[in-house]
Design a protein around this motif. Structure first.
Motif, PDB file in Angstrom:
ATOM      1  N   ARG A  65      93.992  72.363  13.651  1.00 49.75           N
ATOM      2  CA  ARG A  65      95.179  72.889  12.967  1.00 49.75           C
ATOM      3  C   ARG A  65      96.340  73.080  13.935  1.00 49.75           C
ATOM      4  N   LEU A  66      96.044  73.601  15.119  1.00 53.55           N
ATOM      5  CA  LEU A  66      97.094  73.822  16.112  1.00 53.55           C
ATOM      6  C   LEU A  66      97.687  72.499  16.594  1.00 53.55           C
ATOM      7  N   ARG A  67      96.827  71.514  16.759  1.00 53.78           N
ATOM      8  CA  ARG A  67      97.299  70.203  17.197  1.00 53.78           C
ATOM      9  C   ARG A  67      98.287  69.621  16.185  1.00 53.78           C
ATOM     10  N   ALA A  68      97.934  69.652  14.911  1.00 48.01           N
ATOM     11  CA  ALA A  68      98.802  69.089  13.877  1.00 48.01           C
ATOM     12  C   ALA A  68     100.116  69.858  13.790  1.00 48.01           C
ATOM     13  N   ALA A  69     100.031  71.179  13.831  1.00 47.47           N
ATOM     14  CA  ALA A  69     101.245  71.993  13.742  1.00 47.47           C
ATOM     15  C   ALA A  69     102.131  71.793  14.971  1.00 47.47           C
ATOM     16  N   GLY A  70     101.502  71.693  16.151  1.00 48.62           N
ATOM     17  CA  GLY A  70     102.268  71.507  17.378  1.00 48.62           C
ATOM     18  C   GLY A  70     102.983  70.171  17.412  1.00 48.62           C
ATOM     19  N   LEU A  71     102.319  69.115  16.985  1.00 47.51           N
ATOM     20  CA  LEU A  71     102.951  67.799  16.959  1.00 47.51           C
ATOM     21  C   LEU A  71     104.170  67.798  16.036  1.00 47.51           C
ATOM     22  N   ALA A  72     104.039  68.457  14.880  1.00 48.48           N
ATOM     23  CA  ALA A  72     105.158  68.530  13.943  1.00 48.48           C
ATOM     24  C   ALA A  72     106.305  69.349  14.526  1.00 48.48           C
ATOM     25  N   ARG A  73     105.970  70.461  15.175  1.00 49.82           N
ATOM     26  CA  ARG A  73     107.021  71.308  15.759  1.00 49.82           C
ATOM     27  C   ARG A  73     107.763  70.570  16.877  1.00 49.82           C
ATOM     28  N   ALA A  74     107.029  69.879  17.743  1.00 57.41           N
ATOM     29  CA  ALA A  74     107.668  69.143  18.832  1.00 57.41           C
ATOM     30  C   ALA A  74     108.593  68.056  18.297  1.00 57.41           C
ATOM     31  N   ALA A  75     108.171  67.386  17.225  1.00 57.05           N
ATOM     32  CA  ALA A  75     108.969  66.297  16.659  1.00 57.05           C
ATOM     33  C   ALA A  75     110.301  66.789  16.108  1.00 57.05           C
ATOM     34  N   ALA A  76     110.410  68.087  15.841  1.00 53.40           N
ATOM     35  CA  ALA A  76     111.647  68.643  15.284  1.00 53.40           C
ATOM     36  C   ALA A  76     112.683  68.966  16.356  1.00 53.40           C
ATOM     37  N   HIS A  77     112.318  68.785  17.632  1.00 55.37           N
ATOM     38  CA  HIS A  77     113.219  69.138  18.730  1.00 55.37           C
ATOM     39  C   HIS A  77     113.570  67.880  19.524  1.00 55.37           C
ATOM     40  N   SER A  78     114.734  67.317  19.251  1.00 54.23           N
ATOM     41  CA  SER A  78     115.152  66.098  19.966  1.00 54.23           C
ATOM     42  C   SER A  78     116.241  66.429  20.972  1.00 54.23           C
ATOM     43  N   TRP A  79     116.256  65.689  22.066  1.00 53.72           N
ATOM     44  CA  TRP A  79     117.309  65.869  23.062  1.00 53.72           C
ATOM     45  C   TRP A  79     118.654  65.392  22.527  1.00 53.72           C
ATOM     46  N   ARG A  80     118.647  64.421  21.645  1.00 52.60           N
ATOM     47  CA  ARG A  80     119.916  63.957  21.057  1.00 52.60           C
ATOM     48  C   ARG A  80     120.596  65.093  20.295  1.00 52.60           C
ATOM     49  N   ALA A  81     119.807  65.792  19.457  1.00 52.22           N
ATOM     50  CA  ALA A  81     120.384  66.903  18.704  1.00 52.22           C
ATOM     51  C   ALA A  81     120.869  68.003  19.648  1.00 52.22           C
TER      52      ALA A  81
END
Length: 396
Positions: A358-374
């Motif tokens: 569960r932590l792995r799935a949630a962490g991957l989703a959270r990381a994907a929401a943080h881009s250097w472009r933004a």
């Protein structure tokens, strides 16, 4: 917005969170069509800890020859401020539209340059605010913030501090993570990293930041001692630790705690201290680890949290801001940083297959929401407000 030439100043070429932020921000700004150049004092002459897809300037830095003075943080900081002042001493060296400091060293240098009328002003990112016993260090930190034309923060907790303590506003720009670098899929080099540090079957607990008080390394050690009673093959990897500040007394305290707990230190031992890790090895080290233990007392954001999550690694963090700002309760294991038993229980939880999944799935989703472009785009209003007008001459 017209393309800008941006001078970004950081305090070191070593792998610290603020330095990593500067390089990634500059790369994203360059991808947006600007020219962002990262500067840092480079006393060893080794350049930045990683190659970058942006221009970089390792600033020539003098070595302090007085051995007594070299041992004080204030003199080291003074030397690095002066390194910057020498570098930007001419109008030609100041040929940038925007000047952006990420710490007190660069901020003080830019404040002096502004008083000398070599630059019109500067942007200052406040990652976090240190508590200095030395009044001179405290004064320099304060000056680097108060004299900035625009202030930025990577988290709400520090923007609120600036509003409450200084009576001014700071924009929140956040952080990002490069998903092309930090990935959950194993790489062929991972086995070599495991062998280099003598890592066994685990569980492997990773702590990033070296032996440093605000990183709560002593709390991690106390928790790990408990955790190892239940998992005798467990190993703690303490990575990083390059710092301009003097952490020797705290490091000695941590070593004494290791000895008292009967935890051996060294490659292949219960506890491994890596020092600065080559950038190419960090993604693999995150993947090898069964968890990242990061119950810090004070952080600007905690960039390594996103890096671990993007690598598929469960994360343990303090139940404090800034972690409570950008992480949901299901994203990580939240702990009281003052309770080693709480941290040890979280280490246990991170080894449980269903919880890990569960932590792995949630962490991957959270990381994907943080881009250097933004993150880079959020800087542009401050840059526009501070940019030197093209027709403005540079004063000699």
């Amino acid at each position: 917005m017209r393309p800008l030439r941006v001078a970004i100043l950081t305090h070191s070429t070593n792998p610290r969170g603020g330095v990593a932020h500067c390089l990634a921000l500059a790369e994203a700004l360059c991808a947006l069509g600007h020219e962002a150049v990262v500067h840092a004092p480079d006393p060893d002459g080794n350049g930045f800890f990683r190659s970058a897809a942006c221009p970089t300037v390792p600033v020539a830095a003098r070595t302090i020859t007085d051995k007594a003075a070299a041992g004080t943080t204030a003199e080291r900081v003074r030397a690095r401020i002066n390194d910057y002042l020498r570098h930007f001493a001419s109008p030609a060296a100041c040929d940038f539209d925007v000047f952006h400091a990420h710490d007190g060293i660069g901020g003080n240098a830019l404040a002096t340059l502004r008083h000398r009328r070599l630059i019109p002003g500067f942007v200052r990112t406040v990652h976090h605010v240190d508590s200095f016993a030395d009044p001179l260090l405290a004064e320099w930190q304060d000056r680097s913030i108060r004299e900035a034309k625009r202030l930025l923060c990577v988290s709400r907790v520090w923007a609120d501090w600036i509003r409450d303590d200084l009576g001014t506003e700071a924009d929140i720009v956040g952080n990002g993570v490069d998903l092309s670098v930090y990935r959950p899929e194993p790489a062929r080099t991972d086995a070599g990293i495991r062998e280099r540090w003598g890592l066994g079957p685990g569980p492997i607990v990773l702590a990033v930041g070296g032996f440093e008080e605000r990183k709560n390394t002593a709390g991690i050690i106390a928790a790990f001692a408990r955790f190892r009673e239940r998992h005798p093959a467990a190993q703690l990897v303490v990575a990083g630790g390059a710092s301009l500040l003097d952490h020797a007394p705290y490091r000695a305290r941590c070593r004494a705690a290791l000895a008292a707990a009967g935890l051996a230190l060294g490659p292949g031992a219960a506890v491994i201290e890596t020092g600065p890790v080559p950038q190419g090895d960090m993604p693999g080290l995150y993947r090898i680890a069964d968890m990242l233990a990061f119950p810090s007392w004070k952080e600007g954001f905690g960039l390594c949290v996103l890096e671990a999550m993007a690598s598929g690694t469960p994360v343990i963090v303090s139940r404090l801001a800034p972690f409570t700002e950008y992480l949901a309760p299901c994203d990580a294991l939240f702990v009281d940083p003052a309770e080693s038993g709480d941290i040890a229980d979280a280490m246990d939880a991170a080894t449980m297959p269903e919880r890990r999944s569960r932590l792995r799935a949630a962490g991957l989703a959270r990381a994907a929401a943080h881009s250097w472009r933004a993150c880079a785009e959020r800087h542009l209003p401050a840059y526009a407000a501070c940019a030197r007008p093209r027709q403005e001459p540079i004063h000699a």
